[in-house]
Scaffold this motif. Sequence first.
Motif, PDB file in Angstrom:
ATOM      1  N   VAL A 150       0.870  -1.178   0.000  1.00 54.17           N
ATOM      2  CA  VAL A 150       0.000   0.000   0.000  1.00 54.17           C
ATOM      3  C   VAL A 150       0.906   1.226   0.000  1.00 54.17           C
ATOM      4  O   VAL A 150       2.081   1.144   0.356  1.00 54.17           O
ATOM      5  CB  VAL A 150      -0.940   0.051   1.240  1.00 54.17           C
ATOM      6  N   SER A 151       0.342   2.359  -0.440  1.00 55.10           N
ATOM      7  CA  SER A 151       1.120   3.591  -0.475  1.00 55.10           C
ATOM      8  C   SER A 151       0.159   4.770  -0.548  1.00 55.10           C
ATOM      9  O   SER A 151      -0.947   4.629  -1.067  1.00 55.10           O
ATOM     10  CB  SER A 151       2.021   3.557  -1.716  1.00 55.10           C
ATOM     11  N   GLU A 152       0.606   5.920  -0.050  1.00 50.43           N
ATOM     12  CA  GLU A 152      -0.264   7.103  -0.086  1.00 50.43           C
ATOM     13  C   GLU A 152      -0.499   7.532  -1.533  1.00 50.43           C
ATOM     14  O   GLU A 152       0.409   7.451  -2.365  1.00 50.43           O
ATOM     15  CB  GLU A 152       0.407   8.250   0.681  1.00 50.43           C
ATOM     16  N   LEU A 153      -1.715   8.046  -1.774  1.00 54.64           N
ATOM     17  CA  LEU A 153      -2.098   8.383  -3.146  1.00 54.64           C
ATOM     18  C   LEU A 153      -1.132   9.392  -3.791  1.00 54.64           C
ATOM     19  O   LEU A 153      -0.712   9.205  -4.933  1.00 54.64           O
ATOM     20  CB  LEU A 153      -3.542   8.914  -3.177  1.00 54.64           C
ATOM     21  N   ALA A 154      -0.781  10.455  -3.054  1.00 54.57           N
ATOM     22  CA  ALA A 154       0.077  11.494  -3.635  1.00 54.57           C
ATOM     23  C   ALA A 154       1.417  10.907  -4.078  1.00 54.57           C
ATOM     24  O   ALA A 154       1.983  11.313  -5.100  1.00 54.57           O
ATOM     25  CB  ALA A 154       0.300  12.602  -2.610  1.00 54.57           C
ATOM     26  N   VAL A 157       0.908   8.870  -7.282  1.00 58.74           N
ATOM     27  CA  VAL A 157       0.769   9.762  -8.442  1.00 58.74           C
ATOM     28  C   VAL A 157       2.150  10.212  -8.905  1.00 58.74           C
ATOM     29  O   VAL A 157       2.485  10.155 -10.096  1.00 58.74           O
ATOM     30  CB  VAL A 157      -0.110  11.000  -8.082  1.00 58.74           C
ATOM     31  N   GLU A 158       2.955  10.638  -7.956  1.00 62.28           N
ATOM     32  CA  GLU A 158       4.301  11.125  -8.264  1.00 62.28           C
ATOM     33  C   GLU A 158       5.121  10.034  -8.951  1.00 62.28           C
ATOM     34  O   GLU A 158       5.802  10.266  -9.945  1.00 62.28           O
ATOM     35  CB  GLU A 158       4.964  11.547  -6.933  1.00 62.28           C
ATOM     36  N   GLU A 175      -4.610  13.945 -14.213  1.00 59.65           N
ATOM     37  CA  GLU A 175      -5.100  12.806 -15.023  1.00 59.65           C
ATOM     38  C   GLU A 175      -4.684  11.492 -14.378  1.00 59.65           C
ATOM     39  O   GLU A 175      -5.461  10.543 -14.301  1.00 59.65           O
ATOM     40  CB  GLU A 175      -4.502  12.857 -16.443  1.00 59.65           C
ATOM     41  N   ILE A 176      -3.429  11.465 -13.928  1.00 63.31           N
ATOM     42  CA  ILE A 176      -2.910  10.232 -13.324  1.00 63.31           C
ATOM     43  C   ILE A 176      -3.682   9.906 -12.053  1.00 63.31           C
ATOM     44  O   ILE A 176      -4.084   8.766 -11.827  1.00 63.31           O
ATOM     45  CB  ILE A 176      -1.396  10.359 -13.032  1.00 63.31           C
TER      46      ILE A 176
END
Length: 233
Positions: A150-154, A157-158, A175-176
């Motif tokens: 698991v990982s934080e969304l931000a 995205v990066e 968009e991503i």
Amino acid sequence: MPTGHRKIIIAIDGYSACGKSTLARALAKRLHYLHVDSGAMYRAVSLYVIQHQIDIHDTDAMAEALSGISIHLSFENDAQVTWLNHENVEEAIREPRINQVVSDVSTLSAVRKEMVAQQRRMGTDKGIVMDGRDIGTVVFPQADLKLFLVSELAIRVERRWLELQKKGIISTKDEIRKNLLLRDEIDSSRDDSPLRKAEDATEIDTSYLTPEEQLQIAYDLARSTISQKELMD
Ligand code: DC
């Protein structure tokens, strides 16, 4: 062999862009195992669907398409190469247009049945690290070691943005983000083999871990699993 002779099956599941394939590839290399990125197979089916303009909700058309699809994985210098009907599609399946449809294609039971059968055959000799969404729950419920990333969304995205940038593919972070959230939702709510953590999986939050740190955690877990198996032999 750094970890003894006993070979195991390692399943790595989790959301998109949590670092599954990067970790699976590095772990397989360190263990001298085969790494299979199972998502590539669903991506190859998606490419075929786009190329042939198939309506994925047309059951007959999909059945016919599946009978015309041959997906083959080869391994060159530790890297997986995906072949669709004898054409190297490794780059094409990573394009953003595939991301738009792959989760929908992956909801189809007819597609999953074919892919899972092929994936299980790859695990016959063990010594494999396979990453995906249903590896620990459906493909190899008997896997010796299961990891769930698991990982934080931000951060996801990066990570995806940088990956695309390196390939020269222009996509905005917005968009991503939207695509990742949509795929999370489709992948975890589908009826057939939804993405979920297997009860016996170890969760790793990769948000603030370097790839090397993730590898060390996974490698230590693999070593202790292998040692336990050897003691039982
Ligand atoms: O890991 P990836 O982003 O390349 O996977 C692409 C899609 O394939 C993902 O959105 C869901 C699907 N998939 C799946 O349903 N089951 C798997 N074992 C692997 C991927």
